[in-house]
Write a protein that holds these residues in place. Structure first.
Motif, PDB file in Angstrom:
ATOM      1  N   SER A   7       0.830  -1.208   0.000  1.00  0.00           N
ATOM      2  CA  SER A   7       0.000   0.000   0.000  1.00  0.00           C
ATOM      3  C   SER A   7       0.859   1.250   0.000  1.00  0.00           C
ATOM      4  O   SER A   7       0.488   2.258  -0.587  1.00  0.00           O
ATOM      5  CB  SER A   7      -0.925  -0.003   1.204  1.00  0.00           C
ATOM      6  N   CYS A  23      -2.932   3.457  -0.710  1.00  0.00           N
ATOM      7  CA  CYS A  23      -2.687   4.225   0.510  1.00  0.00           C
ATOM      8  C   CYS A  23      -3.882   5.130   0.804  1.00  0.00           C
ATOM      9  O   CYS A  23      -4.323   5.244   1.947  1.00  0.00           O
ATOM     10  CB  CYS A  23      -1.406   5.038   0.362  1.00  0.00           C
ATOM     11  N   GLU A  34      -6.650   3.200   2.413  1.00  0.00           N
ATOM     12  CA  GLU A  34      -6.345   2.903   3.818  1.00  0.00           C
ATOM     13  C   GLU A  34      -6.536   4.128   4.697  1.00  0.00           C
ATOM     14  O   GLU A  34      -7.078   4.030   5.802  1.00  0.00           O
ATOM     15  CB  GLU A  34      -4.934   2.345   3.952  1.00  0.00           C
ATOM     16  N   HIS A  48     -10.248   4.693   5.238  1.00  0.00           N
ATOM     17  CA  HIS A  48     -10.785   3.715   6.191  1.00  0.00           C
ATOM     18  C   HIS A  48     -10.336   4.026   7.620  1.00  0.00           C
ATOM     19  O   HIS A  48     -11.129   3.898   8.564  1.00  0.00           O
ATOM     20  CB  HIS A  48     -10.386   2.296   5.800  1.00  0.00           C
ATOM     21  N   GLN A  49      -9.093   4.444   7.785  1.00  0.00           N
ATOM     22  CA  GLN A  49      -8.602   4.819   9.119  1.00  0.00           C
ATOM     23  C   GLN A  49      -9.383   6.009   9.655  1.00  0.00           C
ATOM     24  O   GLN A  49      -9.787   6.018  10.822  1.00  0.00           O
ATOM     25  CB  GLN A  49      -7.108   5.163   9.068  1.00  0.00           C
TER      26      GLN A  49
END
Length: 152
Positions: free
Chosen positions: A111, A118, A121, A124-125
């Motif tokens: 990623s 990236c 991610e 989502h974080q």
């Protein structure tokens, strides 16, 4: 707390698709070829490491009807991309980045090496955070990776 994983110069390979396709290897821009070769790489990146069949790649490359030697052309594009992504790889040595896996090909990247992965991610974080300010900061950080129309 917001974690980021933007492509940095420390990485050996960086693939940027959140804007015009751009690839770096050891910090230098890699020549990933013309439109069809770039399409193969973009399609493999979009598959996020999953195998894309040679037949599907040929369908993606040729909108109308594939020419008789389409498979040979695809193999040539893959060969060129492998040289661009792994310039130091010895002849006949197994590829580590763009691999052959029946019934087609896949890219093996992290990623941190692909801006779109990236980005996903980071979004989502941020979505898992409770603090609205932290969510805003996380989404702002993710959006900073965009450089124009995706895969332009």
């Amino acid at each position: 707390m917001v974690l980021t994983c933007l492509v940095s110069e420390v990485l050996v390979i960086g693939v940027r698709v959140l804007g015009p396709l751009d690839v770096t290897v050891d910090g230098a821009r890699a020549d990933v070829g013309g439109p069809r070769q770039r399409c193969v790489l973009a399609r493999l990146v979009a598959a996020r490491g999953r195998v894309v069949s040679a037949d599907r790649l040929i369908e993606d490359l040729y909108a109308d009807e594939a020419p008789p030697r389409a498979l040979a052309a695809l193999q040539s594009y893959v060969s060129h991309l492998r040289r661009a992504l792994e310039p130091g790889r010895a002849a006949r040595a197994p590829a580590r980045v763009l691999i052959t896996s029946a019934p087609g090909y896949a890219v093996q990247l992290t990623s941190a090496e692909v801006d779109a992965w990236c980005f996903e991610e980071e979004v989502h974080q941020a979505a898992r955070l409770d603090d609205p300010a932290a969510v805003h900061a996380g989404l702002t950080s993710a959006l900073a990776a965009w450089r124009g129309a995706a895969k332009a």
